[in-house]
Design a protein around this motif. Structure first.
Motif, PDB file in Angstrom:
ATOM      1  N   GLU A  63       0.858  -1.194   0.000  1.00 59.10           N
ATOM      2  CA  GLU A  63       0.000   0.000   0.000  1.00 59.10           C
ATOM      3  C   GLU A  63       0.887   1.233   0.000  1.00 59.10           C
ATOM      4  O   GLU A  63       1.342   1.695   1.031  1.00 59.10           O
ATOM      5  N   GLY A  64       1.160   1.751  -1.206  1.00 55.04           N
ATOM      6  CA  GLY A  64       1.997   2.943  -1.319  1.00 55.04           C
ATOM      7  C   GLY A  64       3.473   2.666  -1.133  1.00 55.04           C
ATOM      8  O   GLY A  64       4.268   3.591  -0.922  1.00 55.04           O
ATOM      9  N   THR A  65       3.885   1.392  -1.210  1.00 55.22           N
ATOM     10  CA  THR A  65       5.296   1.041  -1.037  1.00 55.22           C
ATOM     11  C   THR A  65       5.734   0.043  -2.105  1.00 55.22           C
ATOM     12  O   THR A  65       4.907  -0.579  -2.776  1.00 55.22           O
ATOM     13  N   ALA A  66       7.039  -0.102  -2.255  1.00 58.92           N
ATOM     14  CA  ALA A  66       7.598  -1.078  -3.179  1.00 58.92           C
ATOM     15  C   ALA A  66       8.914  -1.589  -2.618  1.00 58.92           C
ATOM     16  O   ALA A  66       9.643  -0.860  -1.941  1.00 58.92           O
ATOM     17  N   LYS A  67       9.212  -2.845  -2.904  1.00 59.67           N
ATOM     18  CA  LYS A  67      10.496  -3.415  -2.480  1.00 59.67           C
ATOM     19  C   LYS A  67      10.880  -4.506  -3.470  1.00 59.67           C
ATOM     20  O   LYS A  67      10.035  -5.038  -4.211  1.00 59.67           O
ATOM     21  N   LEU A  68      12.150  -4.848  -3.490  1.00 61.10           N
ATOM     22  CA  LEU A  68      12.608  -5.924  -4.353  1.00 61.10           C
ATOM     23  C   LEU A  68      12.029  -7.250  -3.877  1.00 61.10           C
ATOM     24  O   LEU A  68      11.983  -7.514  -2.673  1.00 61.10           O
TER      25      LEU A  68
END
Length: 265
Positions: A63-68
């Protein structure tokens, strides 16, 4: 990922774009908010780029974030050793001179501008390929053995044979100055004996591509508008050849510009 052809194609498509590669590198240090990513990379088409990376299983979106993803982290690790950039020895190349300006012809697309044909000696041949990083908007074409560069509206092409062409030149004085700067840039690198390491090319925005399209919204490419075509060209969903009006004589210079810009997508 299992490594089947369709999955490999998704990854190759995702990583073929400069912006998406930058996003991956930015996420290498941990999870980031989409606001942080937009501040670092730019907000133009950010949602689209994130979805492409997610579809390739390279990142996980929250929710509103991103990661590898685990796969994405392993993918980057596998590229570390391959991605080392080294300077290329060009110490055996000889300094060049612009031997002559052979022709100054009116441009097809703009009769107030000129197309210049000149000659560079000695011919640089295959050395052109390692000189590409000298020019922020330069790319080497194996197919025609030529280095193509863009600066503003001017497109310069140096062929391995020594032939040099320039488009959208205002007058002979501007042509002479541009050719002199070109000669000096190349000779400075030859004097040092090394060409700089390859670097990421300049980012291209959809509006810059749209500027050189016919802007007639004719629909011959099966898209709703020329701007839609520009966006899909950036994402790799369509090929430049689908814009058939560009093949008409009046758009020849536009096509040259777009071929250069498409190298940075």
């Amino acid at each position: 990922m299992s490594g089947n052809p369709n999955e490999i194609k998704l990854v190759n498509n995702a990583m073929s774009n400069v912006t998406r590669r930058k996003i991956m590198n930015f996420l290498e240090n941990g999870e980031r908010s989409t606001e942080e990513i937009g501040g670092e990379i730019g907000k133009v088409m950010l949602d689209f780029h994130l979805k492409v990376l997610q579809q390739a299983s390279l990142i996980d979106l929250g929710e509103g974030t991103a990661k590898l993803s685990e796969y994405g982290r392993n993918f980057l690790k596998g590229k570390e050793n391959k991605g080392e950039e080294k300077n290329t020895d060009i110490s055996k190349a000889k300094p060049v001179e612009i031997a002559e300006v052979r022709q100054l012809l009116p441009c097809i697309a703009d009769s107030s501008k000129f197309r210049v044909i000149a000659n560079m000696a000695p011919p640089l041949g295959g050395t052109l390929k390692v000189l590409e990083p000298l020019f922020p908007r330069g790319r080497y074409s194996d197919r025609i053995n030529a280095l193509i560069m863009q600066k503003g509206e001017i497109i310069t092409t140096i062929y391995g044979t020594g032939k040099v062409t320039m488009t959208m030149i205002k007058n002979e004085g501007e042509a002479g100055e541009a050719l002199e700067n070109l000669r000096n840039t190349i000779n400075e690198a030859i004097a040092k004996g090394v060409a700089p390491a390859p670097r990421e090319k300049v980012r291209v925005e959809p509006m810059e591509i749209y500027k050189y399209l016919p802007q007639t919204n004719c629909g011959k490419c099966s898209e709703q508008s020329c701007y839609t075509f520009a966006i899909k060209l950036m994402s790799g969903e369509v090929a430049l050849e689908k814009c058939t009006p560009l093949k008409e004589p009046g758009y020849s210079t536009n096509q040259e510009h777009l071929q250069v810009l498409s190298a940075y997508i």
